[in-house]
Design a protein around this motif. Structure first.
Motif, PDB file in Angstrom:
ATOM      1  N   SER A  84      -5.059  15.143   7.583  1.00  0.00           N
ATOM      2  CA  SER A  84      -3.833  14.877   8.319  1.00  0.00           C
ATOM      3  C   SER A  84      -2.801  14.326   7.355  1.00  0.00           C
ATOM      4  CB  SER A  84      -4.072  13.877   9.460  1.00  0.00           C
ATOM      5  OG  SER A  84      -4.103  12.552   8.963  1.00  0.00           O
ATOM      6  N   LYS A  85      -1.582  14.148   7.825  1.00  0.00           N
ATOM      7  CA  LYS A  85      -0.504  13.602   7.005  1.00  0.00           C
ATOM      8  C   LYS A  85      -0.383  12.091   7.162  1.00  0.00           C
ATOM      9  CE  LYS A  85       0.849  17.511   5.262  1.00  0.00           C
ATOM     10  NZ  LYS A  85       0.670  17.757   3.807  1.00  0.00           N
ATOM     11  N   ASN A  86      -1.264  11.488   7.916  1.00  0.00           N
ATOM     12  CA  ASN A  86      -1.187  10.061   8.202  1.00  0.00           C
ATOM     13  C   ASN A  86      -1.659   9.256   6.992  1.00  0.00           C
ATOM     14  OD1 ASN A  86      -1.236   7.494   9.230  1.00  0.00           O
ATOM     15  ND2 ASN A  86      -2.699   7.911  10.863  1.00  0.00           N
ATOM     16  N   THR A  87      -0.761   8.480   6.412  1.00  0.00           N
ATOM     17  CA  THR A  87      -1.088   7.658   5.250  1.00  0.00           C
ATOM     18  C   THR A  87      -1.051   6.161   5.567  1.00  0.00           C
ATOM     19  OG1 THR A  87       1.229   7.660   4.531  1.00  0.00           O
ATOM     20  CG2 THR A  87      -0.201   9.395   3.655  1.00  0.00           C
ATOM     21  N   SER A  88      -1.016   5.826   6.843  1.00  0.00           N
ATOM     22  CA  SER A  88      -0.847   4.426   7.229  1.00  0.00           C
ATOM     23  C   SER A  88      -2.033   3.544   6.827  1.00  0.00           C
ATOM     24  CB  SER A  88      -0.618   4.314   8.738  1.00  0.00           C
ATOM     25  OG  SER A  88      -1.748   4.802   9.454  1.00  0.00           O
ATOM     26  N   GLY A  89      -3.195   4.151   6.574  1.00  0.00           N
ATOM     27  CA  GLY A  89      -4.366   3.372   6.199  1.00  0.00           C
ATOM     28  C   GLY A  89      -4.497   3.118   4.705  1.00  0.00           C
ATOM     29  N   ILE A  90      -3.638   3.735   3.905  1.00  0.00           N
ATOM     30  CA  ILE A  90      -3.764   3.586   2.449  1.00  0.00           C
ATOM     31  C   ILE A  90      -3.500   2.153   1.981  1.00  0.00           C
ATOM     32  CG2 ILE A  90      -2.838   4.318   0.213  1.00  0.00           C
ATOM     33  CD1 ILE A  90      -2.561   7.122   1.278  1.00  0.00           C
ATOM     34  N   PRO A  91      -2.484   1.458   2.486  1.00  0.00           N
ATOM     35  CA  PRO A  91      -2.272   0.085   2.015  1.00  0.00           C
ATOM     36  C   PRO A  91      -3.489  -0.822   2.193  1.00  0.00           C
ATOM     37  CG  PRO A  91      -0.318   0.860   3.154  1.00  0.00           C
ATOM     38  CD  PRO A  91      -1.371   1.902   3.360  1.00  0.00           C
ATOM     39  N   ALA A  92      -4.187  -0.707   3.309  1.00  0.00           N
ATOM     40  CA  ALA A  92      -5.383  -1.525   3.519  1.00  0.00           C
ATOM     41  C   ALA A  92      -6.479  -1.143   2.524  1.00  0.00           C
ATOM     42  CB  ALA A  92      -5.877  -1.366   4.950  1.00  0.00           C
ATOM     43  N   ALA A  93      -6.583   0.147   2.222  1.00  0.00           N
ATOM     44  CA  ALA A  93      -7.571   0.601   1.243  1.00  0.00           C
ATOM     45  C   ALA A  93      -7.229   0.067  -0.144  1.00  0.00           C
ATOM     46  CB  ALA A  93      -7.638   2.124   1.235  1.00  0.00           C
ATOM     47  N   VAL A  94      -5.954   0.081  -0.499  1.00  0.00           N
ATOM     48  CA  VAL A  94      -5.513  -0.446  -1.786  1.00  0.00           C
ATOM     49  C   VAL A  94      -5.827  -1.938  -1.877  1.00  0.00           C
ATOM     50  CG1 VAL A  94      -3.471  -0.985  -3.174  1.00  0.00           C
ATOM     51  CG2 VAL A  94      -3.750   1.308  -2.207  1.00  0.00           C
ATOM     52  N   SER A  95      -5.553  -2.665  -0.809  1.00  0.00           N
ATOM     53  CA  SER A  95      -5.837  -4.109  -0.793  1.00  0.00           C
ATOM     54  C   SER A  95      -7.313  -4.390  -0.981  1.00  0.00           C
ATOM     55  CB  SER A  95      -5.347  -4.722   0.518  1.00  0.00           C
ATOM     56  OG  SER A  95      -3.940  -4.639   0.626  1.00  0.00           O
ATOM     57  N   ALA A  96      -8.156  -3.591  -0.326  1.00  0.00           N
ATOM     58  CA  ALA A  96      -9.602  -3.769  -0.465  1.00  0.00           C
ATOM     59  C   ALA A  96     -10.051  -3.533  -1.903  1.00  0.00           C
ATOM     60  CB  ALA A  96     -10.333  -2.831   0.490  1.00  0.00           C
ATOM     61  N   ALA A  97      -9.490  -2.495  -2.540  1.00  0.00           N
ATOM     62  CA  ALA A  97      -9.860  -2.172  -3.915  1.00  0.00           C
ATOM     63  C   ALA A  97      -9.412  -3.252  -4.896  1.00  0.00           C
ATOM     64  CB  ALA A  97      -9.266  -0.822  -4.304  1.00  0.00           C
ATOM     65  N   LYS A  98      -8.296  -3.895  -4.600  1.00  0.00           N
ATOM     66  CA  LYS A  98      -7.795  -4.965  -5.476  1.00  0.00           C
ATOM     67  C   LYS A  98      -8.726  -6.174  -5.467  1.00  0.00           C
ATOM     68  CE  LYS A  98      -2.810  -3.984  -5.286  1.00  0.00           C
ATOM     69  NZ  LYS A  98      -1.491  -4.486  -4.809  1.00  0.00           N
ATOM     70  N   GLU A  99      -9.458  -6.350  -4.387  1.00  0.00           N
ATOM     71  CA  GLU A  99     -10.302  -7.540  -4.238  1.00  0.00           C
ATOM     72  C   GLU A  99     -11.758  -7.299  -4.616  1.00  0.00           C
ATOM     73  OE1 GLU A  99      -9.143 -10.518  -3.467  1.00  0.00           O
ATOM     74  OE2 GLU A  99      -7.107  -9.691  -3.340  1.00  0.00           O
ATOM     75  N   ALA A 100     -12.217  -6.060  -4.589  1.00  0.00           N
ATOM     76  CA  ALA A 100     -13.641  -5.762  -4.745  1.00  0.00           C
ATOM     77  C   ALA A 100     -14.062  -5.649  -6.206  1.00  0.00           C
ATOM     78  CB  ALA A 100     -13.982  -4.471  -4.007  1.00  0.00           C
ATOM     79  N   ASP A 101     -15.323  -5.976  -6.463  1.00  0.00           N
ATOM     80  CA  ASP A 101     -15.877  -5.799  -7.809  1.00  0.00           C
ATOM     81  C   ASP A 101     -15.958  -4.326  -8.186  1.00  0.00           C
ATOM     82  OD1 ASP A 101     -16.214  -8.538  -8.021  1.00  0.00           O
ATOM     83  OD2 ASP A 101     -18.311  -8.482  -7.377  1.00  0.00           O
ATOM     84  N   VAL A 102     -16.253  -3.478  -7.199  1.00  0.00           N
ATOM     85  CA  VAL A 102     -16.404  -2.034  -7.404  1.00  0.00           C
ATOM     86  C   VAL A 102     -15.750  -1.313  -6.235  1.00  0.00           C
ATOM     87  CG1 VAL A 102     -18.043  -0.108  -7.574  1.00  0.00           C
ATOM     88  CG2 VAL A 102     -18.565  -2.293  -8.678  1.00  0.00           C
TER      89      VAL A 102
END
Length: 346
Positions: free
Chosen positions: A88-106
């Motif tokens: 789909s063209k829905n990108t509204s979930g990307i910011p939350a994914a980016v935030s998770a990656a910034k905090e995680a070890d992997v």
């Protein structure tokens, strides 16, 4: 009493593990050590998808293990974020994914396809990765604090060349539709409980290939009259994302010369690395005039497997020759040579 017995369940787990293919492993990112990894960001439309494990043809599984569940067998703190939908063209979930990656070890990105994209009676018109998955991978990988592993679940190929070449993506795994133990098998490979032995069963083409090939031209060989560029590893000479048979290990192997005797192919495979591991060995026949006037580039004529080799150990393999080659004109003429292919060798 003869359904889901302990040996049957072990066989299913073994099959799932053996089907996992390691395609990229920069700086030996994998395997991970769960003693030093305390948090994981698990991102993507297939990251917590049980149904994708089964593919198109399956019975009734007694259970399905998602990648999310598999990872939690090793690390309890696994932050799941879908990021984007399958297509789909829905990108509204990307910011939350980016935030998770910034905090995680992997960070583990679990992308690819599912039965909404490919199934019996539902063909794709593009082999690009669908929807906004590429955008999600790119943004998350650029922002991630720690190593980034891309896991592709799909039946057919997808063009992941951008991530093969990206310094922000440290490792790539392809696992097909890996069955009821799929999530556990993928986690077992990521954390090194199982040293990967899988090799891809198809050519992974660039997305431009579908513009170059005519889908109503069923000829395998390149054909100047129809402008066909050829199909498959036997006849397509162009650049690809990953060639048929690609697959890496956490150790290294060497394969010896191939000899033939009494309808068998023999070669020796040696573990030249420092880690115990198994090896799937492919044997090709390469014609002397490969690629000329419709002659194939090479053809697979046999394969064998060393289930486990200690570091420094070796094993002689004896492999059946495919009957269609053994009984065919090419074998009779033998105008060419055998070539062995070890894991890691393209």
């Amino acid at each position: 009493s003869d359904v889901c017995t302990a040996p049957s369940l072990q066989l299913a787990l073994d099959a799932s593990r053996q089907g996992v293919v390691l395609l990229k492993n920069n700086k030996n990112t994998l395997p991970l050590d769960n003693k030093t990894v305390s948090s994981i960001a698990n991102i993507g439309p297939n990251a917590n998808n049980n149904g994708v494990m089964e593919g198109n043809y399956h019975g009734t599984a007694p259970f399905l293990i998602s990648v999310q569940t598999g990872l939690q067998m090793y690390v309890k703190n696994v932050n799941y974020q879908m990021g984007v939908d399958m297509n789909s063209k829905n990108t509204s979930g990307i910011p939350a994914a980016v935030s998770a990656a910034k905090e995680a070890d992997v960070t583990i990105l679990v992308m690819g396809l599912d039965q909404s994209q490919e199934s019996e009676g539902h063909d794709r018109s593009s082999i690009a990765i669908p929807g906004e998955q590429s955008d999600c991978i790119t943004q998350v990988a650029a922002a991630a604090k720690g190593p980034v592993i891309l896991v592709i679940l799909s039946g057919g190929c997808v063009d992941i060349s951008a991530f093969r070449d990206s310094d922000n993506v440290d490792a790539i795994i392809w696992a097909g539709y890996p069955g009821m133990y799929g999530g556990q098998a993928i986690a077992d490979v990521i954390f090194g409980r199982f040293n990967p032995t899988g090799r891809i069963t198809q050519t992974f083409y660039l997305s431009s290939y579908t513009d170059d090939i005519k889908m109503d031209d069923m000829n395998m060989r390149p054909n100047s009259a129809t402008s066909s560029v050829g199909r498959g590893y036997r006849y397509y000479p162009g650049k690809v994302v990953y060639p048929f048979g690609s697959g890496m290990s956490y150790t290294t192997f060497e394969c010896g010369d191939v000899t033939e005797s009494n309808g068998k192919l023999m070669t020796t495979v040696k573990n030249t690395g420092s880690v115990d591991g198994g090896a799937a060995v492919l044997v090709y026949f390469v014609p002397n005039k490969a690629g000329e006037n419709g002659v194939e580039l090479k053809r697979l004529v046999g394969f064998g497997r060393a289930d486990m080799l200690k570091a420094g150990g070796s094993q002689q393999l004896s492999m059946d020759i495919y009957p269609e080659f053994l009984n065919g004109q090419e074998h009779k003429d033998m105008d060419g040579k055998y070539m062995s292919s070890c894991p890691g060798a393209m």
